[in-house]
Enzyme design. Structure first.
Site, PDB file in Angstrom:
ATOM      1  CG  ASP A  28     -14.078 -11.582   5.540  1.00 59.17           C
ATOM      2  OD1 ASP A  28     -13.363 -12.031   6.455  1.00 59.17           O
ATOM      3  OD2 ASP A  28     -13.632 -10.871   4.610  1.00 59.17           O
ATOM      4  CE  LYS A  64      -6.941  -8.961   9.206  1.00 63.28           C
ATOM      5  NZ  LYS A  64      -5.742  -8.327   8.711  1.00 63.28           N
ATOM      6  CE1 TYR A 114      -8.622  -4.768   1.440  1.00 65.61           C
ATOM      7  CE2 TYR A 114      -8.764  -6.231   3.332  1.00 65.61           C
ATOM      8  CZ  TYR A 114      -8.074  -5.744   2.249  1.00 65.61           C
ATOM      9  OH  TYR A 114      -6.825  -6.229   1.955  1.00 65.61           O
ATOM     10  CE1 TYR A 163      -3.546  -2.640   0.492  1.00 64.32           C
ATOM     11  CE2 TYR A 163      -2.597  -3.088   2.648  1.00 64.32           C
ATOM     12  CZ  TYR A 163      -3.483  -3.408   1.631  1.00 64.32           C
ATOM     13  OH  TYR A 163      -4.299  -4.502   1.779  1.00 64.32           O
TER      14      TYR A 163
HETATM   15  C1  LIG Z   1     -12.356  -8.636   6.662  1.00 64.53           C
HETATM   16  C2  LIG Z   1     -11.097  -9.071   5.973  1.00 64.53           C
HETATM   17  N1  LIG Z   1     -11.139 -10.074   5.083  1.00 64.53           N
HETATM   18  C3  LIG Z   1     -10.036 -10.523   4.468  1.00 64.53           C
HETATM   19  C4  LIG Z   1      -8.801  -9.946   4.708  1.00 64.53           C
HETATM   20  C5  LIG Z   1      -7.597 -10.438   3.980  1.00 64.53           C
HETATM   21  O1  LIG Z   1      -6.782 -11.193   4.813  1.00 64.53           O
HETATM   22  P1  LIG Z   1      -5.253 -11.424   4.428  1.00 64.53           P
HETATM   23  O2  LIG Z   1      -4.574 -10.105   4.555  1.00 64.53           O
HETATM   24  O3  LIG Z   1      -4.778 -12.444   5.413  1.00 64.53           O
HETATM   25  O4  LIG Z   1      -5.237 -11.931   3.021  1.00 64.53           O
HETATM   26  C6  LIG Z   1      -8.705  -8.891   5.626  1.00 64.53           C
HETATM   27  C7  LIG Z   1      -7.424  -8.253   5.898  1.00 64.53           C
HETATM   28  O5  LIG Z   1      -7.319  -7.223   6.525  1.00 64.53           O
HETATM   29  C8  LIG Z   1      -9.880  -8.440   6.269  1.00 64.53           C
HETATM   30  O6  LIG Z   1      -9.857  -7.409   7.140  1.00 64.53           O
END
Ligand SMILES: Cc1ncc(COP(=O)(O)O)c(C=O)c1O
Length: 395
Positions: free
Chosen positions: A219, A246, A132, A6
């Protein structure tokens, strides 16, 4: 040379170089910093947790990795069994992968194929404005964040709605026979600006998804493991597919999981080979990641992490209670997340360095100054983060 995330590499400021990390602290050559963002929200147990480090070492003495194609092993079997019991409802089928984005891709692929396996054409995904879901291609498509994904213009396969029940009902009325799934970051939208919304929206979404056989995907890569003040939002409203990443491994090794319920799994379970889920990341079910995830969940339960999140929320509300400034649009708090949204992003320029000099690592983005602290944080450390934020506005 490293190409950093980024960043416009031409104008990027030199990143802080970390030489050690312990508990909530990051160490540079000349500074000790409270990590107020838990290394992109994953480091819930803090750094160098002896039990987590030991779990990795112990597994490494046996083997670090074997593929899941044609092979299996104890850590992955134990973790899937643990998740089956730990997660709500009939979310029982664990498909592991190496990152949150990939796990989201898998969930979207499951939703599409859930339909094709039943001879139905349902090409559309329903998603939220400001969503996101990661940086891989389909995840970007269902995402709705100009600042992350502006290079990606084609969005033919997705409809975005705000978190309003009227909009939800309207879109189901129009598109219910075209939608294969509704994917959401439940209650708390992270990278889209720490936006918080009401559980009633998700309850209504559950009803409509059930009525029209549209799969509901949560998610919880960011919200899972307590961040919203709930263990999982899935404890309140049950999705068909749950995506975790995470904090799954306490942030020690990148790993994620897409967990499907019985209805989804059954649509793939057949005598027809073409109904199988054709996906298989090299590092899925990595043994080190599974070993550390198991230990992390054990600690999460044993040390009653939900009471820690509750305490973080109470302190956050107390500390930020009367805090206002004409430059601030809103202060939002949910569980272990506090966000100060300003009107003008310029207001936050320089805050990162200001915080660094005061012993806090912060990474504001756009108009959002926020904290997503490790759950092991002490009261005085948390107060210091909020004091640093307030001092910035007092200048
Ligand atoms: C809600 C959400 N989904 C998916 C992701 C993507 O995860 P990764 O960075 O492990 O690919 C993130 C990353 O911040 C996220 O906040």
């Amino acid at each position: 040379m490293i190409w950093y995330p980024y960043e416009q590499m031409k104008t990027m400021k030199e990143p802080y170089k970390i030489i050690d990390a312990d508990g909530v602290y990051l160490y540079t050559q000349d500074q000790k910093l409270i990590d107020s963002v838990s290394s992109w929200w994953c480091m819930i147990h803090g750094y160098k947790h002896p039990e987590l480090t030991e779990a990795i070492k112990e597994q490494a003495d046996h083997f670090c990795h074997v593929m899941l194609g044609g092979l299996t092993h104890d850590p992955v079997q134990k973790l899937s069994k643990k998740l089956e019991e730990f997660l709500p409802g009939d979310l029982d089928y664990c498909f592991f992968s190496d990152s949150g984005s990939v796990a989201v891709e898998v969930s979207l692929k499951m939703a599409l194929q859930y339909n094709t396996n039943q001879g139905r054409k349902r090409p559309l995904v329903l998603a939220l404005e400001h969503a996101y879901h990661g940086d891989t291609f389909k995840a970007m498509e269902v995402g709705d964040d100009e600042d992350y994904h502006f290079a990606f213009e084609e969005k033919a396969g997705v409809v975005h709605i705000p978190t309003e029940i009227a909009a939800l009902e309207d879109v189901f009325e129009k598109y219910h026979d075209k939608l294969n799934c509704f994917i959401v970051e439940p209650l708390l939208q992270g990278a889209g600006g720490m936006r918080m919304y009401d559980i009633d929206f998700l309850k209504r979404a559950r009803e409509l998804c059930t009525k029209y056989d549209v799969l509901l995907i949560f998610d919880e890569v960011a919200t899972g493991f307590g961040r919203t003040g709930n263990r999982f939002v899935a404890d309140l409203v049950l999705p068909d597919i749950l995506v975790l990443g995470k904090a799954l491994t306490g942030g020690y090794i990148g790993h994620a999981v897409t967990v499907a319920n019985h209805k989804v799994y059954d649509a793939f379970y057949s005598d027809n080979d073409r109904h199988a889920l054709m996906h298989g990341p090299t590092f899925m079910g990595n043994a080190l990641a599974c070993a550390v995830a198991l230990k992390g969940i054990e600690i999460f339960e044993r040390e009653d992490y939900m009471s820690k999140v509750k305490r973080i929320e109470e302190i956050s509300r107390r500390e930020m209670a009367d805090f206002t400034d004409p430059r601030i649009r809103e202060v939002r708090i949910m569980g272990g997340c506090t966000c100060v949204e300003v009107y003008d992003p310029k207001t936050l320029e320089g805050f990162k360095q200001f915080a660094y000099e005061r012993g806090v690592f912060s990474r504001p983005f756009l108009s959002y100054m926020y904290s997503m602290v490790p759950y092991v944080i002490k009261e005085e450390e948390l107060v210091k983060i909020f004091d640093t934020m307030k001092e910035w506005f007092a200048m």
